[in-house]
Design an enzyme around this catalytic site. Structure first.
Site, mmCIF file in Angstrom:
data_model
loop_
_atom_site.group_PDB
_atom_site.id
_atom_site.type_symbol
_atom_site.label_atom_id
_atom_site.label_comp_id
_atom_site.label_asym_id
_atom_site.label_seq_id
_atom_site.Cartn_x
_atom_site.Cartn_y
_atom_site.Cartn_z
ATOM 1 N N SER A 180 -12.694 1.447 28.089
ATOM 2 C CA SER A 180 -12.711 0.239 27.260
ATOM 3 C C SER A 180 -12.878 -0.965 28.174
ATOM 4 C CB SER A 180 -11.398 0.118 26.485
ATOM 5 O OG SER A 180 -11.283 -1.197 25.972
ATOM 6 N N ASP A 235 -5.440 -0.647 5.701
ATOM 7 C CA ASP A 235 -6.235 -1.116 6.839
ATOM 8 C C ASP A 235 -7.471 -0.251 7.050
ATOM 9 O OD1 ASP A 235 -4.051 -2.715 7.034
ATOM 10 O OD2 ASP A 235 -3.272 -1.837 8.881
ATOM 11 N N ASP A 239 0.828 -1.230 0.000
ATOM 12 C CA ASP A 239 0.000 0.000 0.000
ATOM 13 C C ASP A 239 0.851 1.265 0.000
ATOM 14 O OD1 ASP A 239 0.701 -0.439 2.694
ATOM 15 O OD2 ASP A 239 -1.314 -0.079 3.483
HETATM 16 C C1 GLA Z 1 0.158 -2.866 8.308
HETATM 17 C C2 GLA Z 1 -0.057 -1.445 7.812
HETATM 18 C C3 GLA Z 1 -0.632 -1.446 6.389
HETATM 19 C C4 GLA Z 1 0.154 -2.333 5.451
HETATM 20 C C5 GLA Z 1 0.428 -3.701 6.079
HETATM 21 C C6 GLA Z 1 1.381 -4.525 5.250
HETATM 22 O O1 GLA Z 1 -1.058 -3.517 8.465
HETATM 23 O O2 GLA Z 1 -0.919 -0.750 8.673
HETATM 24 O O3 GLA Z 1 -0.709 -0.113 5.920
HETATM 25 O O4 GLA Z 1 1.344 -1.704 5.055
HETATM 26 O O5 GLA Z 1 0.975 -3.593 7.388
HETATM 27 O O6 GLA Z 1 0.837 -4.854 4.034
#
Ligand code: GLA
Length: 390
Positions: free
Chosen positions: A66, A171, A35
């Site tokens: 929480s 994510d 990404d």
């Molecule tokens: C983590 C990061 C993402 C991505 C993944 C690896 O989850 O938050 O942005 O880079 O690692 O693909």
């Protein structure tokens, strides 16, 4: 659980909540460490996630609680925003409020209760989940009118600017835009995405948590981002490109000698080849060819293990076992790596024997057991129906 959460809200804050929300975690089927290199990824949202109940207060105070953590935070609204405080979970919602304030929005005092069932630190994006659920809820509450895509960017800024992790957008995007039974093929440069039918036909997606406590993951992650930037800067001098993923394997083969540092060259090779694998994987999935898809998963893991070096003995042990089991179509680590989770495509009727054997295999070699879930691919962030309010 929602009713129990509502009761807990009353117990903690002495009154009922007014709204409730949910944001999922995610797994990435393929396209790892892509990404932030402007290429293609294929994540999906999962049914584990973070629940958030809230009620506005008239005291100009944010109260964060929480059910997963004992630490709490009560903090007054500050017109200048906030900075990260120690290493506690509440930095994520605080970071969201900080970004909203810095974008010119005026939040009101709120009491918030969170509960999540994503195993923390397992690489299933519990942090993106709490960021997105908070951003989505506050956007609604204060009528800020921010689009979902801009909420995703705001949550990414929380990671990059407030928390200090130079992560990409995958994510937060998956957590916000996920759809039940679908994967997304996301172009991380343009942010255009296609929904891919996740027809697993006779197979289940297993999520296997190594249960390894991740150490130094953040600094190693930022190190990989820097290595990719180094490779990009060298290649840019000889080839027109904005991101490493703008190169295909042929161009890379012709230019890779320019990268003097062996390690940096290996990192770039992973990125270029993994990006190509995502395109092939999307075709295989669309054609219902899970054998081809599985082979690409194994190739992806191998590259993360040997070229990108973000795997580890725990994840490798899981994938090695999967290779030896003919009822598994493919397996790989998912997420940033350095521990966390692997995923595997397992034939439905063999799921139980797969789990039993894998637990034993892993325990014999690692000394403790992994946790295995059979995951359902679920929806992205949403407000929960009022009927859940009591
Ligand atoms: C983590 C990061 C993402 C991505 C993944 C690896 O989850 O938050 O942005 O880079 O690692 O693909």
């Amino acid at each position: 659980m929602d009713n129990q959460l509502a009761e807990q809200f009353v117990r903690i804050f002495g009154r009922a909540h007014t709204k409730s929300y949910f944001a999922p975690g995610r797994v990435n089927l393929i396209g790892e460490h892509i990404d932030y290199n402007g290429g293609l990824v294929m994540p999906c949202a999962i049914t584990f996630g973070t629940y958030m109940l809230l009620a506005p207060n008239n005291e100009s105070v944010f109260r964060f609680r929480s059910l997963n953590f004992k630490e709490t935070l009560d903090i007054e609204i500050r017109p200048d925003g906030y900075t990260k405080m120690d290493k506690n979970w509440y930095n994520y919602p605080l970071g969201v409020i900080d970004r909203l304030i810095k974008a010119g929005h005026v939040p009101q005092g709120i009491d918030i209760l969170y509960w999540g069932n994503i195993p923390i630190g397992s690489g299933l994006s519990s942090s993106a989940s709490i960021e997105i659920v908070t951003a989505y809820a506050l956007n609604e509450l204060i009528g800020a009118g921010i689009s979902k895509l801009d909420l995703v960017k705001l949550a990414k800024d929380v990671e990059n600017i407030f928390i200090g992790l130079n992560s990409g957008i995958m994510d937060q995007f998956a957590v916000a835009f996920g759809q039940k039974d679908k994967a997304m093929q996301l172009n991380c440069d343009t942010l255009n995405y296609e929904v891919v039918d996740c027809n697993l036909d006779g197979y289940l997606l297993a999520i296997i948590n190594t249960n390894k406590v991740r150490a130094l993951a953040e600094s190693k992650y930022n190190e990989r981002v820097m290595e990719c930037n180094e490779a990009l800067n060298v290649l840019k001098s000889a080839h027109r490109m904005q991101y490493l993923c703008d190169m295909d394997t042929k161009d890379f083969a012709a230019h890779q000698h320019l990268i003097a540092n062996d390690i940096v060259r290996k990192r770039a090779k992973h990125v270029v080849e993994e990006n190509v694998r995502v395109k092939e994987a999307a075709k295989a999935l669309a054609a219902g060819n899970l054998t081809a898809f599985g082979r690409l998963m194994y190739a992806s893991h191998d590259s993360l293990r040997h070229l990108y070096e973000v795997s580890g003995i725990e994840l490798d042990t899981i994938v090695d076992y999967c290779i030896s089991n003919k009822h598994v179509a493919g397996a790989r680590m998912t997420g940033a790596g350095f521990g966390g989770c692997a995923i595997a495509l397992v034939q439905k009727e063999y799921f139980d024997s797969f789990s039993e054997e894998l637990i034993q295999y892993y325990q014999e070699r690692i000394g403790y057991t992994p946790t295995i879930y059979s995951s359902l691919i679920g929806d992205g962030v949403k407000a929960l129906p009022q009927t859940l309010l009591i």
